[in-house]
Design an enzyme around this catalytic site. Structure first.
Site, short mmCIF file in Angstrom:
data_model
loop_
_atom_site.label_atom_id
_atom_site.label_comp_id
_atom_site.label_asym_id
_atom_site.label_seq_id
_atom_site.Cartn_x
_atom_site.Cartn_y
_atom_site.Cartn_z
N GLU A 269 18.16 -27.57 -7.55
CA GLU A 269 16.80 -27.79 -8.05
C GLU A 269 16.22 -26.45 -8.50
O GLU A 269 16.18 -25.49 -7.72
CB GLU A 269 15.91 -28.41 -6.98
N THR B 189 9.27 -34.83 -10.55
CA THR B 189 8.03 -35.19 -11.24
C THR B 189 7.13 -36.03 -10.35
O THR B 189 5.91 -35.82 -10.28
CB THR B 189 8.35 -35.95 -12.54
N VAL C 199 0.48 -46.37 -18.80
CA VAL C 199 0.14 -46.18 -17.39
C VAL C 199 -0.56 -44.85 -17.15
O VAL C 199 -1.61 -44.79 -16.50
CB VAL C 199 1.40 -46.30 -16.52
N ILE C 200 0.02 -43.76 -17.65
CA ILE C 200 -0.56 -42.44 -17.41
C ILE C 200 -1.95 -42.35 -18.02
O ILE C 200 -2.90 -41.86 -17.39
CB ILE C 200 0.36 -41.35 -18.00
N GLU D 33 -4.98 -45.64 -28.50
CA GLU D 33 -3.68 -46.29 -28.33
C GLU D 33 -3.22 -46.84 -29.68
O GLU D 33 -3.95 -47.56 -30.35
CB GLU D 33 -3.76 -47.42 -27.31
N GLY E 297 4.68 -40.96 -23.97
CA GLY E 297 6.06 -41.23 -23.59
C GLY E 297 6.74 -40.00 -23.01
O GLY E 297 6.14 -38.92 -22.93
N ALA F 41 10.00 -44.09 -10.10
CA ALA F 41 10.59 -43.37 -8.99
C ALA F 41 11.40 -44.29 -8.07
O ALA F 41 12.51 -43.95 -7.65
CB ALA F 41 9.50 -42.66 -8.19
N HIS G 66 -6.44 -64.76 6.85
CA HIS G 66 -7.79 -64.79 6.30
C HIS G 66 -8.67 -63.85 7.10
O HIS G 66 -8.57 -63.80 8.33
CB HIS G 66 -8.36 -66.22 6.38
#
Length: 447
Positions: free
Chosen positions: A33, A40, A178-179, A198, A265, A314, A438
């Site tokens: 790493e 991320t 989503v982000i 968008e 993206g 993830a 409930h």
């Protein structure tokens, strides 16, 4: 020469889960790493955004709680302190992963990996060998070719989570996935003027259509400007602000912002991963694999965002990692990856698994949809839920559950049980036998 049973390249969810799984099997493992463990998800995605969502939600509730009889005077928000809290959360979770590595006798190699040949990796110039290699290098934010995209103040989600633009009062977001919608939630809750642009006809274009419509209405009610079908032409700067120029329905428009987030993206993180002398087959930077996550090179596997045609989540990477490890050491899959749930942590939360009604019909299936509204659910009303519902999609011929779409409080916690139901092929009759406690939001799943 440094030899292992497995070298994992990448310490994110796919990488560290694979390493821990292999260690459980008694294998010698190294993880390479070059940044911080956790990838991320922990450092630039899931965890920091959820920590910010919690902080921004608390601030909004503190300033908008009069209907509950609670009056908070002079409430303020210290965004720098918020981001410092996020860093603390991330550091705690990173140390937890490193502790698990120590307990599992997993070697953590800090540095950049380059694969020279099957079973041979250079880490900052030092050679290591292994029986198997697993590539789990994840993905990076993609930047579209828009004029002005590299101007100061134009950031990716990585940069925004690192504190760039933390004090902005006007945030423009290119991308309504989503982000984009999660950051719109965060910054609008903190009192920022937020605009979403968008390109497709609706927000969250891969989700159930009604979810997209409801979320758009909720965001607009909270003051977010939403433009769908918007084509961004250029980004310009002047007078201390950014101008994002776009067209929509034949009209040329622009929006001004202090900070502009680009989240259109992600791209595979494979640049420089392979030595020039190693001809490794890829597809536009992604790595093709078979059902056992084997690449076309013997002994080399890949999981997660870097996989061609994969699901960039993830928990999907974690499941794939476990299956890949068992495959490379002669075992059977341990995770059913046929139904992968997806969650979005707006308010209300959104969660989905399996097929939507539209997707099922596109496959030629006849479906029955059972829908319940949160407006009739006691716990959801108590929690102040807005425009929520649950949809269960059944095969009309077999009555088997094909998918579920939730937009309600705690949707992310409820989708796990529905994923198990889809995997088990449960029918509406079998689900109808379940008793839900409930008062809970889960009662909207009662048939």
């Amino acid at each position: 020469m440094n030899g292992f049973d497995l070298i994992v390249i990448g310490g994110g969810p796919g990488g560290y889960v694979a390493a821990l799984e292999a260690a459980k099997l008694g294998k010698t493992v190294a993880v390479v790493e070059r940044d911080a463990v956790g990838g991320t998800c922990l450092n630039r995605g899931c965890i920091p955004t959820k920590a910010l969502l919690r902080a921004s939600r608390v601030f909004r509730e503190a300033t908008c709680s009069e209907e509950l009889g609670i009056h908070v005077q002079n409430a303020s928000c210290d965004r720098a302190a918020m981001y410092a809290h996020v860093q603390k959360v991330m550091a705690q979770l990173r140390s937890g992963i490193e502790l698990l590595f120590q307990k599992g006798n997993i070697t953590l190699l800090h540095g950049s990996a380059q694969i020279e040949a099957p079973g041979r990796v250079l880490v900052d110039g030092t050679p290591y060998e292994a029986q198997n290699l697993l590539i789990a290098t994840g993905s990076l934010p993609a930047m579209p070719p828009i004029p002005g995209i590299h101007l100061p103040g134009v950031v990716t989600s990585d940069q925004l989570l690192q504190g760039d633009g933390v004090d902005c009062k006007r945030l423009a977001i290119i991308g309504g996935g989503v982000i984009g919608v999660e950051f719109a939630q965060i910054y609008s809750d903190l009192g920022c003027a937020v605009t979403i642009l968008e390109a497709l006809p609706r927000l969250l274009p891969t989700m159930d259509r009604e979810i997209s419509q409801n979320l758009s209405m909720i965001l607009k009610k909270r003051g977010v400007s939403v433009y769908t079908g918007a084509s961004v032409q250029e980004i310009a700067s002047g007078d201390g602000e950014l101008l994002c120029r776009f067209s929509q329905k034949g009209s040329d428009l622009e929006t001004a912002a202090d900070c502009l987030l680009v989240c259109t993206g992600r791209r595979p993180n494979t640049e420089g991963l392979f030595a020039a002398s190693f001809d490794f087959p890829m597809e536009r930077g992604y790595i093709p694999v078979d059902e056992q996550y084997r690449t076309q090179i013997p002994g080399v596997y890949a999981v997660g965002d870097v996989v061609s045609g994969g699901i960039q989540l993830a928990h999907a990477a974690e499941a794939e990692a476990k299956n890949a490890v068992h495959a490379m050491f002669g075992g059977a899959p341990v995770k059913n990856v046929s139904a992968i749930p997806a969650c979005i942590f707006t308010e209300p939360e959104i969660a989905s698994v399996g097929l939507t009604a539209d997707a099922a019909k596109a496959e030629g299936r006849k479906v029955t949809v059972r829908k319940s509204l949160t407006s009739a659910n006691g716990k959801a009303v108590v929690e102040g839920a807005e425009r929520g519902f649950a949809k269960l999609v059944f095969d009309a011929d077999t009555d088997v559950l094909l998918g579920a779409q939730l937009m309600c409080p705690h949707a992310s916690e409820m989708i796990g049980g529905l994923t198990a139901s889809v995997n088990a092929g449960l029918t509406a009759e079998q689900l109808s036998q379940t008793i839900f406690p409930h008062p809970t939001v889960s009662e909207i799943l009662s048939l």
